[in-house]
Design a protein around this motif. Structure first.
Motif, PDB file in Angstrom:
ATOM      1  N   THR A 108      43.040  63.448  42.687  1.00  0.00           N
ATOM      2  CA  THR A 108      41.966  63.144  43.821  1.00  0.00           C
ATOM      3  C   THR A 108      40.873  64.129  43.363  1.00  0.00           C
ATOM      4  O   THR A 108      39.547  63.619  43.568  1.00  0.00           O
ATOM      5  CB  THR A 108      42.453  63.436  45.062  1.00  0.00           C
ATOM      6  N   ASP A 109      40.992  65.139  42.977  1.00  0.00           N
ATOM      7  CA  ASP A 109      40.066  66.151  42.481  1.00  0.00           C
ATOM      8  C   ASP A 109      39.209  65.728  41.303  1.00  0.00           C
ATOM      9  O   ASP A 109      37.912  65.836  41.232  1.00  0.00           O
ATOM     10  CB  ASP A 109      40.643  67.565  42.320  1.00  0.00           C
ATOM     11  N   LEU A 110      39.944  65.171  40.424  1.00  0.00           N
ATOM     12  CA  LEU A 110      39.303  64.474  39.021  1.00  0.00           C
ATOM     13  C   LEU A 110      38.429  63.561  39.519  1.00  0.00           C
ATOM     14  O   LEU A 110      37.169  63.352  39.155  1.00  0.00           O
ATOM     15  CB  LEU A 110      40.375  64.174  38.075  1.00  0.00           C
ATOM     16  N   TYR A 111      38.928  62.604  40.485  1.00  0.00           N
ATOM     17  CA  TYR A 111      38.076  61.434  40.870  1.00  0.00           C
ATOM     18  C   TYR A 111      36.905  61.914  41.590  1.00  0.00           C
ATOM     19  O   TYR A 111      35.583  61.337  41.315  1.00  0.00           O
ATOM     20  CB  TYR A 111      39.013  60.530  41.735  1.00  0.00           C
ATOM     21  N   GLY A 112      37.203  63.069  42.587  1.00  0.00           N
ATOM     22  CA  GLY A 112      35.876  63.391  43.331  1.00  0.00           C
ATOM     23  C   GLY A 112      34.878  64.107  42.479  1.00  0.00           C
ATOM     24  O   GLY A 112      33.735  64.210  42.804  1.00  0.00           O
ATOM     25  N   SER A 113      35.340  64.863  41.343  1.00  0.00           N
ATOM     26  CA  SER A 113      34.529  65.453  40.497  1.00  0.00           C
ATOM     27  C   SER A 113      33.448  64.369  39.647  1.00  0.00           C
ATOM     28  O   SER A 113      32.412  64.610  39.516  1.00  0.00           O
ATOM     29  CB  SER A 113      35.201  66.425  39.444  1.00  0.00           C
ATOM     30  N   TRP A 114      34.053  63.529  39.330  1.00  0.00           N
ATOM     31  CA  TRP A 114      33.322  62.357  38.642  1.00  0.00           C
ATOM     32  C   TRP A 114      32.376  61.944  39.571  1.00  0.00           C
ATOM     33  O   TRP A 114      31.243  61.634  39.164  1.00  0.00           O
ATOM     34  CB  TRP A 114      34.406  61.357  38.118  1.00  0.00           C
ATOM     35  N   LYS A 115      32.856  61.456  40.888  1.00  0.00           N
ATOM     36  CA  LYS A 115      31.945  61.008  41.800  1.00  0.00           C
ATOM     37  C   LYS A 115      30.832  62.055  42.458  1.00  0.00           C
ATOM     38  O   LYS A 115      29.695  61.461  42.578  1.00  0.00           O
ATOM     39  CB  LYS A 115      32.564  60.489  43.008  1.00  0.00           C
ATOM     40  N   SER A 116      31.021  63.294  42.348  1.00  0.00           N
ATOM     41  CA  SER A 116      30.267  64.258  42.651  1.00  0.00           C
ATOM     42  C   SER A 116      28.871  64.206  41.797  1.00  0.00           C
ATOM     43  O   SER A 116      27.940  64.405  42.070  1.00  0.00           O
ATOM     44  CB  SER A 116      31.054  65.598  42.656  1.00  0.00           C
ATOM     45  N   ALA A 117      29.215  63.932  40.269  1.00  0.00           N
ATOM     46  CA  ALA A 117      28.310  64.034  39.452  1.00  0.00           C
ATOM     47  C   ALA A 117      27.384  62.726  39.735  1.00  0.00           C
ATOM     48  O   ALA A 117      26.099  62.819  39.605  1.00  0.00           O
ATOM     49  CB  ALA A 117      28.830  64.050  37.984  1.00  0.00           C
ATOM     50  N   GLN A 118      27.957  61.635  39.835  1.00  0.00           N
ATOM     51  CA  GLN A 118      27.162  60.345  40.233  1.00  0.00           C
ATOM     52  C   GLN A 118      26.355  60.521  41.284  1.00  0.00           C
ATOM     53  O   GLN A 118      25.143  59.991  41.293  1.00  0.00           O
ATOM     54  CB  GLN A 118      28.387  59.296  40.253  1.00  0.00           C
ATOM     55  N   ARG A 119      26.828  61.022  42.534  1.00  0.00           N
ATOM     56  CA  ARG A 119      26.034  61.366  43.605  1.00  0.00           C
ATOM     57  C   ARG A 119      24.983  62.384  43.368  1.00  0.00           C
ATOM     58  O   ARG A 119      23.858  62.078  43.815  1.00  0.00           O
ATOM     59  CB  ARG A 119      26.802  61.982  44.840  1.00  0.00           C
ATOM     60  N   TYR A 120      25.023  63.333  42.677  1.00  0.00           N
ATOM     61  CA  TYR A 120      24.083  64.362  42.531  1.00  0.00           C
ATOM     62  C   TYR A 120      22.955  63.500  41.515  1.00  0.00           C
ATOM     63  O   TYR A 120      21.772  63.649  41.941  1.00  0.00           O
ATOM     64  CB  TYR A 120      24.707  65.290  41.441  1.00  0.00           C
ATOM     65  N   ASN A 121      23.285  62.708  40.610  1.00  0.00           N
ATOM     66  CA  ASN A 121      22.190  61.934  39.836  1.00  0.00           C
ATOM     67  C   ASN A 121      21.752  60.795  40.540  1.00  0.00           C
ATOM     68  O   ASN A 121      20.381  60.680  40.524  1.00  0.00           O
ATOM     69  CB  ASN A 121      22.844  61.265  38.857  1.00  0.00           C
ATOM     70  N   ASP A 122      22.433  60.170  41.712  1.00  0.00           N
ATOM     71  CA  ASP A 122      21.687  59.380  42.626  1.00  0.00           C
ATOM     72  C   ASP A 122      20.786  60.115  43.419  1.00  0.00           C
ATOM     73  O   ASP A 122      19.699  59.527  43.828  1.00  0.00           O
ATOM     74  CB  ASP A 122      22.845  58.544  43.338  1.00  0.00           C
ATOM     75  N   ALA A 123      20.957  61.154  43.954  1.00  0.00           N
ATOM     76  CA  ALA A 123      20.018  62.071  44.903  1.00  0.00           C
ATOM     77  C   ALA A 123      19.222  62.152  44.011  1.00  0.00           C
ATOM     78  O   ALA A 123      17.633  62.089  44.748  1.00  0.00           O
ATOM     79  CB  ALA A 123      20.630  63.059  45.171  1.00  0.00           C
ATOM     80  N   LEU A 124      18.876  62.534  42.807  1.00  0.00           N
ATOM     81  CA  LEU A 124      17.650  62.873  42.044  1.00  0.00           C
ATOM     82  C   LEU A 124      16.888  61.853  41.808  1.00  0.00           C
ATOM     83  O   LEU A 124      15.489  61.835  42.140  1.00  0.00           O
ATOM     84  CB  LEU A 124      18.188  63.394  40.659  1.00  0.00           C
ATOM     85  N   PHE A 125      17.553  60.307  41.655  1.00  0.00           N
ATOM     86  CA  PHE A 125      16.513  59.506  41.509  1.00  0.00           C
ATOM     87  C   PHE A 125      16.249  58.979  42.840  1.00  0.00           C
ATOM     88  O   PHE A 125      14.990  58.477  42.870  1.00  0.00           O
ATOM     89  CB  PHE A 125      17.643  58.228  40.875  1.00  0.00           C
ATOM     90  N   ARG A 126      17.001  59.206  43.939  1.00  0.00           N
ATOM     91  CA  ARG A 126      16.385  58.554  45.089  1.00  0.00           C
ATOM     92  C   ARG A 126      15.218  59.547  45.719  1.00  0.00           C
ATOM     93  O   ARG A 126      14.178  58.852  46.124  1.00  0.00           O
ATOM     94  CB  ARG A 126      17.274  58.949  46.293  1.00  0.00           C
ATOM     95  N   HIS A 127      15.143  60.835  45.118  1.00  0.00           N
ATOM     96  CA  HIS A 127      13.807  61.589  45.522  1.00  0.00           C
ATOM     97  C   HIS A 127      12.628  61.170  44.738  1.00  0.00           C
ATOM     98  O   HIS A 127      11.598  61.242  45.144  1.00  0.00           O
ATOM     99  CB  HIS A 127      14.235  63.151  45.127  1.00  0.00           C
ATOM    100  N   LEU A 128      12.861  60.749  43.402  1.00  0.00           N
ATOM    101  CA  LEU A 128      11.894  60.131  42.737  1.00  0.00           C
ATOM    102  C   LEU A 128      11.148  58.880  43.441  1.00  0.00           C
ATOM    103  O   LEU A 128      10.224  58.616  43.528  1.00  0.00           O
ATOM    104  CB  LEU A 128      12.234  59.712  41.261  1.00  0.00           C
ATOM    105  N   CYS A 129      12.230  58.168  43.846  1.00  0.00           N
ATOM    106  CA  CYS A 129      11.636  56.726  44.323  1.00  0.00           C
ATOM    107  C   CYS A 129      10.965  57.091  45.733  1.00  0.00           C
ATOM    108  O   CYS A 129       9.874  56.425  46.025  1.00  0.00           O
ATOM    109  CB  CYS A 129      13.004  55.954  44.790  1.00  0.00           C
ATOM    110  N   GLU A 130      11.540  58.074  46.631  1.00  0.00           N
ATOM    111  CA  GLU A 130      10.872  58.259  47.820  1.00  0.00           C
ATOM    112  C   GLU A 130       9.459  58.890  47.473  1.00  0.00           C
ATOM    113  O   GLU A 130       8.562  58.464  48.516  1.00  0.00           O
ATOM    114  CB  GLU A 130      11.667  59.268  48.549  1.00  0.00           C
ATOM    115  N   GLU A 131       9.302  59.586  46.674  1.00  0.00           N
ATOM    116  CA  GLU A 131       7.827  60.214  46.366  1.00  0.00           C
ATOM    117  C   GLU A 131       6.920  59.123  45.906  1.00  0.00           C
ATOM    118  O   GLU A 131       5.947  59.279  46.096  1.00  0.00           O
ATOM    119  CB  GLU A 131       8.185  61.461  45.172  1.00  0.00           C
TER     120      GLU A 131
END
Length: 295
Positions: free
Chosen positions: A263-286
């Protein structure tokens, strides 16, 4: 006596005829375009957006296709198009803007065309559809409209954001922010835009449970995963030694620890994806904020 009676009859008739004629000349039909426009303006001023929209449409449809081309120089006609743009902006009415664009874009002046295009581009950008937005901007570039530098730059910026070409986006915003600081914050986001690699987060957690989450910026998640999984590993070893691996306890602890590890391995993978999605979302919002600022 007859002359007097004749005059008494004719004079009132003439007066009645004259008054009737004058009233007819001064009467203005409520369906006159100027009256409809004035009524729509008053409704908009009072905040009745839906009703004002209907009256503005009635004003526009009072002209046939043959006379519409003559209205491009009429300030009242252009202000009607602009008022409808403002209404659709407040209502977030994408279909209304598209209708206005399809029906009257040809008859709008450059400044009004830019307002329509700004709204259309803003609505399309929010949908994050790269292909549709690219097709829309291609149509704008090939139209006869002349847009302001800010809006032209914004269209290029939007395409680069949707393509996620951060390098070119940073280079472009660095140049245009010198002329207009409305793009400055977007350039700052590009400068600090550092994505995380999901594969690396997964690898780190394979070596040390929870470290992939630490890599993506969550030390608390790392601590929780490490302590939890470590506790089950310790429980497995201790109960195994105690029962000489003949009891059920070490296998239960080991199975729980393995489930948590996966579960932790999967969570680490998704955590990186969520981090990248948040960066992209900030660009879009701006970028969306810039559409609001330059409208």
């Amino acid at each position: 006596m007859k002359k007097i009676l004749t005059r008494l009859i004719i004079i009132p008739l003439l007066l009645i005829t004259a008054v009737t004629y004058l009233n007819a000349q001064s009467f203005v039909s409520p369906y006159e375009p100027s009256v409809v426009k004035a009524f729509a303006d008053s409704l908009l001023e009072e905040g009745f957006l839906t009703q004002a929209e209907g009256e503005y449409k009635r004003y526009l449809f009072s002209f046939d296709r043959q006379t519409l081309s003559q209205q491009s120089s009429d300030p009242e006609f252009q202000s009607t198009l602009l008022s409808l743009c403002n209404i659709y902006k407040q209502q977030s009415n994408k279909s209304g803007v598209q209708w206005l664009d399809e029906q009257f874009y040809t008859y709008a002046q450059n400044s009004v065309k830019e307002k329509m295009s700004n709204l259309n581009a803003g609505f399309l950008f929010k949908e994050r559809d790269e292909l549709e937005f690219s097709a829309f901007t291609y149509r704008l570039y090939n139209s006869d409209a002349v847009f302001s530098p800010d809006f032209s730059n914004l269209l290029q910026v939007s395409n680069l954001v949707l393509e996620q070409d951060i390098k070119k986006l940073g280079e472009l915003t660095a140049v245009i922010s010198l002329e207009n600081d409305v793009f400055a914050h977007l350039n700052e986001l590009c400068t600090s835009y550092k994505t995380k690699k999901p594969g690396l987060a997964l690898f780190l957690s394979m070596i040390l449970p929870g470290s992939g989450r630490w890599y993506t910026g969550s030390f608390a998640a790392f601590t929780g995963s490490f302590l939890t999984i470590g506790s089950f590993v310790a429980g497995t070893v201790l109960t195994g030694i105690k029962t000489q691996w003949k009891g059920w306890q070490p296998y239960v602890f080991g199975a729980c620890g393995l489930v948590l590890y996966i579960t932790d391995l999967y969570g680490s993978w998704k955590s990186a994806q969520r981090y990248n999605d948040a960066l992209f979302r900030h660009l879009c919002e701006e970028t969306e904020n810039i559409y609001e600022k330059i409208y």
